[in-house]
Scaffold this motif. Sequence first.
Motif, short mmCIF file in Angstrom:
data_model
loop_
_atom_site.label_atom_id
_atom_site.label_comp_id
_atom_site.label_asym_id
_atom_site.label_seq_id
_atom_site.Cartn_x
_atom_site.Cartn_y
_atom_site.Cartn_z
N CYS A 38 0.84 -1.19 0.00
CA CYS A 38 0.00 0.00 0.00
C CYS A 38 0.88 1.25 0.00
CB CYS A 38 -0.91 0.01 1.23
SG CYS A 38 -2.07 1.40 1.26
N ALA B 254 0.36 8.57 -9.31
CA ALA B 254 -0.37 7.32 -9.12
C ALA B 254 -0.41 6.51 -10.41
CB ALA B 254 -1.78 7.61 -8.63
N ARG B 255 -0.62 7.19 -11.52
CA ARG B 255 -0.66 6.47 -12.80
C ARG B 255 0.70 5.86 -13.13
NH1 ARG B 255 -4.04 11.41 -15.37
NH2 ARG B 255 -6.17 10.56 -15.07
N MET C 143 1.18 2.86 -10.92
CA MET C 143 0.34 1.75 -11.35
C MET C 143 0.95 1.06 -12.57
SD MET C 143 -3.77 1.67 -11.87
CE MET C 143 -3.79 2.97 -13.10
N ALA D 106 3.77 -1.11 -11.30
CA ALA D 106 3.28 -2.27 -10.56
C ALA D 106 2.72 -3.31 -11.51
CB ALA D 106 2.21 -1.83 -9.55
N GLU D 107 1.92 -2.88 -12.47
CA GLU D 107 1.32 -3.83 -13.41
C GLU D 107 2.37 -4.48 -14.29
OE1 GLU D 107 -1.67 -1.48 -15.32
OE2 GLU D 107 -3.18 -1.91 -13.77
N THR E 163 -1.72 -6.47 -9.35
CA THR E 163 -3.10 -6.08 -9.63
C THR E 163 -3.50 -4.99 -8.65
OG1 THR E 163 -3.67 -8.31 -10.35
CG2 THR E 163 -5.49 -6.87 -9.77
N LEU E 164 -4.15 -3.95 -9.14
CA LEU E 164 -4.67 -2.90 -8.26
C LEU E 164 -5.83 -3.48 -7.46
CD1 LEU E 164 -4.61 0.18 -7.49
CD2 LEU E 164 -6.42 0.47 -9.21
N SER F 89 -6.99 -1.76 -4.40
CA SER F 89 -7.67 -0.73 -3.62
C SER F 89 -7.22 0.64 -4.09
CB SER F 89 -7.35 -0.90 -2.13
OG SER F 89 -7.95 0.13 -1.36
N TRP F 90 -8.15 1.60 -4.06
CA TRP F 90 -7.87 2.97 -4.49
C TRP F 90 -8.61 3.93 -3.58
CZ3 TRP F 90 -5.23 6.13 -7.73
CH2 TRP F 90 -5.77 7.39 -8.01
N LEU G 182 -3.14 4.00 -2.68
CA LEU G 182 -3.51 2.92 -3.59
C LEU G 182 -2.71 1.69 -3.20
CD1 LEU G 182 -1.95 3.59 -7.12
CD2 LEU G 182 -1.39 4.95 -5.13
N PHE H 247 -1.62 -2.56 -4.20
CA PHE H 247 -1.48 -3.59 -5.22
C PHE H 247 -1.26 -4.93 -4.54
CE2 PHE H 247 0.41 0.41 -6.66
CZ PHE H 247 -0.34 0.66 -7.81
#
Length: 359
Positions: free
Chosen positions: A8, A23-24, A27, A30-31, A36-37, A39-40, A45, A47
């Motif tokens: 987190c 954040a983008r 993300m 992370a991806e 996988t996301l 929680s937001w 956020l 993963f």
Amino acid sequence: MSEKIVICYRMSAVGARVYLARARELMQRAEALGATLVSWAALSLAFAWDSDAIEEAIHLAITADEDTAPEEETWACGIAQGAMEPLAGSSSSAQRSGLAWGEPLVIALALSRTARGGEVLLHASVRAALEGLLNTQEPRLATEAGVEVLGVPLDMDNPWKRGKGGQVPPSRSMRAVLPLVIPPVTTPLPRSVREAEPEEIETADAESLAARLTQLAKEALLGGDAQSLERWSAGLKATGERDSLANRMHAMARLSRGKVGDALRTLKQARRDADGATPPTPQKRCQAALALGVGLSFAGRFDDALLEGLDALARARETDDDEAVRACLAFLAKLFARVNRSDEAALFRDSVRASRPAI
């Protein structure tokens, strides 16, 4: 419910444009590493990865702010591990399929609220921390909804302790590459070489002994035991069977011990031998190219590693070997993720999933 590693990230109040952009970017990173996301929220956020992807989670944790300017705010981070339950039911929209809830999310969020910017706090539920594989500092107490949670700061400069033989635990991508680096064993000895009596080893036929030594080497590589890997690879070479495999295994052991130059010389020679074989064998060329790609990635030579990985993939497709194709795709996905090429990493990762046989 399934066990996940949850990470987190939290940032204090900043402008919407700044937060969304950061954040983008996070993300995408992370991806690219297979997360996988789950929680937001307004300023946080989270993963999740499968429980065997700790290397990927730690890699994200220590690199999330590497492109951040000195004056910019850094992410505060918490990591926990445990059971997570998907929010979406069987009839829910696919857009919500990644969202999930569980105790590790609550713990990771609490730790992220206690962590300072640029700091990562680990909970004891993270198996790698519990097993002493990670370097940590003095623990600190966090509180969430009246519940106290103890977190230990991760050493950001030197996160991993070395294993028994000096090796960092193997990543999920290394496990995917193993079928090519060390092919499956089909004729093991009745008992482990470790447990067998000397006369049993002496009377065993060379192929059976080679098969068992290969299996032991595979176990050593998975367990991060470079010393045993060197021992079993030397034993395999002594049998006179599978010389090219023994050389690859020995090179992997030397990589684990930091002897990158020696290992690369061996792997390059193996590559030349495979290329010059008569008649040419695409399977052996694939194995040699992928092993060299792994070695080059250890050395930080990502462009050269990419060329070898792509060549290995071409040879795997030439032989219609689905398992080899998946191994090459997994290696390439990890390689692109390490250099923050998110789009390419995601493309190869999706190809791995698409090539998996239906169950």
